[in-house]
Design an enzyme around this catalytic site. Structure first.
Site, mmCIF file in Angstrom:
data_model
loop_
_atom_site.group_PDB
_atom_site.id
_atom_site.type_symbol
_atom_site.label_atom_id
_atom_site.label_comp_id
_atom_site.label_asym_id
_atom_site.label_seq_id
_atom_site.Cartn_x
_atom_site.Cartn_y
_atom_site.Cartn_z
ATOM 1 N N ARG A 114 -22.133 -1.959 -10.316
ATOM 2 C CA ARG A 114 -20.869 -2.398 -9.712
ATOM 3 C C ARG A 114 -21.033 -3.518 -8.689
ATOM 4 O O ARG A 114 -20.087 -4.217 -8.392
ATOM 5 C CB ARG A 114 -20.128 -1.191 -9.115
ATOM 6 C CG ARG A 114 -19.426 -0.380 -10.192
ATOM 7 C CD ARG A 114 -18.977 0.950 -9.685
ATOM 8 N NE ARG A 114 -20.113 1.801 -9.359
ATOM 9 C CZ ARG A 114 -20.017 2.998 -8.811
ATOM 10 N NH1 ARG A 114 -18.838 3.478 -8.515
ATOM 11 N NH2 ARG A 114 -21.090 3.720 -8.565
ATOM 12 N N GLN A 115 -22.247 -3.681 -8.162
ATOM 13 C CA GLN A 115 -22.466 -4.845 -7.279
ATOM 14 C C GLN A 115 -22.981 -5.980 -8.167
ATOM 15 O O GLN A 115 -24.166 -6.256 -8.243
ATOM 16 C CB GLN A 115 -23.492 -4.490 -6.207
ATOM 17 C CG GLN A 115 -23.016 -3.397 -5.256
ATOM 18 C CD GLN A 115 -24.159 -2.868 -4.428
ATOM 19 O OE1 GLN A 115 -24.748 -3.598 -3.645
ATOM 20 N NE2 GLN A 115 -24.505 -1.600 -4.617
ATOM 21 N N GLY A 138 -13.357 9.732 -7.808
ATOM 22 C CA GLY A 138 -12.128 10.191 -8.451
ATOM 23 C C GLY A 138 -10.858 9.523 -7.916
ATOM 24 O O GLY A 138 -9.762 9.774 -8.431
ATOM 25 N N GLY A 139 -10.992 8.649 -6.907
ATOM 26 C CA GLY A 139 -9.805 8.014 -6.310
ATOM 27 C C GLY A 139 -9.004 7.198 -7.327
ATOM 28 O O GLY A 139 -7.766 7.263 -7.357
ATOM 29 N N LYS A 159 -5.074 -2.412 -9.818
ATOM 30 C CA LYS A 159 -5.379 -1.671 -8.588
ATOM 31 C C LYS A 159 -6.094 -2.566 -7.573
ATOM 32 O O LYS A 159 -6.618 -3.626 -7.921
ATOM 33 C CB LYS A 159 -6.251 -0.442 -8.892
ATOM 34 C CG LYS A 159 -7.738 -0.737 -8.976
ATOM 35 C CD LYS A 159 -8.626 0.492 -8.997
ATOM 36 C CE LYS A 159 -10.090 0.057 -9.032
ATOM 37 N NZ LYS A 159 -11.045 1.011 -9.503
#
Ligand code: R5P
Length: 295
Positions: free
Chosen positions: A93-94, A223-224, A189
């Site tokens: 993810r980075q 889970g956000g 998002k």
């Protein structure tokens, strides 16, 4: 060809070796009193094209070091070539420089470390950003998780609609929806990089009434993201919301968070075993990806 089962292969190595009809050896791992890893390959590798299976979910750093040491074992004991099967590849993810963070591109660092250890080919499942795998100097096979997951989910739904919780999951949602023969949409998002809080920027104008909404993503961490999408689908009239993701990291009370948001069932793959979800075995797809490359 010889498959070497790493300490965190999750039992994927043996079925992959059997599907590929090749040799299989186990590895051993231990800790020195100060916590340093010590690993070894339990069998001869001389002259073999070795494939080391090692997932890299928490503790990621330990798992990566074990993989690098195993690659070095194979090299030092005369393997002809060394490939890695990394079902869950950490640090994806980075994948770029973020404004004001002064960060490293961690996936670049990790992939360069693999090359340095002598790993010349890579197989991984549902990477967060496939493009960032181009930092690896060698052939890469990507194993798709959408279709195997969708096959399982199909048995559980009669009126499905697929929802991607962010733009990054849109392709995945499209493949998932095609496998289920239904429509899909995505949410835009925004995550606060300081607090980690996820908010909806722009919502799709989809009609969820009476639909069983499947929120799909490459991974569930805290889970956000899934919780936000589940609440959105339920407020739009969904009759039920379930989730499917390739990698279930499920950290920091993720289970409670998504259950409280109304998620009724969780589907994931055995790249990361998780006891509270329906687990889909990805070994067949991994073996198929390797034999397609080898042919
Ligand atoms: C991010 O872009 C990923 O695709 C996932 O959406 C994210 O990592 C999920 O994180 P969490 O479960 O903490 O919201």
């Amino acid at each position: 060809m010889l498959v070497v089962d790493g300490p965190l292969s999750n039992g994927i190595g043996k079925p992959v070796a059997s599907k590929l009809d090749c040799g299989f050896v186990e590895s051993r791992h231990a800790l020195f009193p100060d916590g340093e890893s010590e690993v070894g390959i339990v069998g001869p590798v001389e002259g073999e094209d070795v494939l080391i299976v090692q997932s890299t979910y928490p503790m990621q750093d330990k798992r990566l070091i074990e993989l690098l040491l195993l690659a070095d074992c194979a090299k030092k004991h005369g393997a002809k070539s060394i490939g890695a099967i990394i079902p869950y590849l950490a640090y994806m993810r980075q994948d770029r420089l973020f404004e004001g963070k002064g960060n490293a591109i961690s996936i670049n660092t990790v992939l360069e470390m693999l090359s340095f250890a002598g790993i010349t080919s890579l197989v991984t499942v549902a990477p967060h950003n496939a493009e960032s795998l181009s930092y690896f100097k060698g052939p890469v096979a990507i194993v798709e998780a959408a279709v195997p997951l969708a096959k399982e989910v199909k048995k559980d739904v009669s009126s499905p609609f697929v929802l991607a919780p962010d733009e990054g999951a849109m392709d995945l949602a499209g493949r998932f929806a095609r496998a289920l023969g239904c429509d899909y949409a995505y949410i835009e998002k925004r995550r606060d990089r300081q607090t980690g809080e996820v908010n909806i920027l722009k919502a799709p104008k989809a009609d969820f009434k009476g639909k069983e909404v499947i929120v799909v993503d490459d991974m569930i961490s805290t889970g956000g993201t899934i919780a936000q999408a589940a609440r959105f689908a339920l407020s739009g009239g969904a009759s039920r919301v379930i989730t499917a993701a390739a990698h279930l990291l499920m950290v920091s009370n993720a289970y409670d968070r998504i259950k409280e948001a109304g998620i009724d069932a969780i589907y994931g793959t055995n790249t990361i075993p998780y006891g509270r979800a329906h687990m889909v075995d990805i070994s067949n797809s991994i073996a198929a990806a390797i034999s397609n490359k080898v042919k």
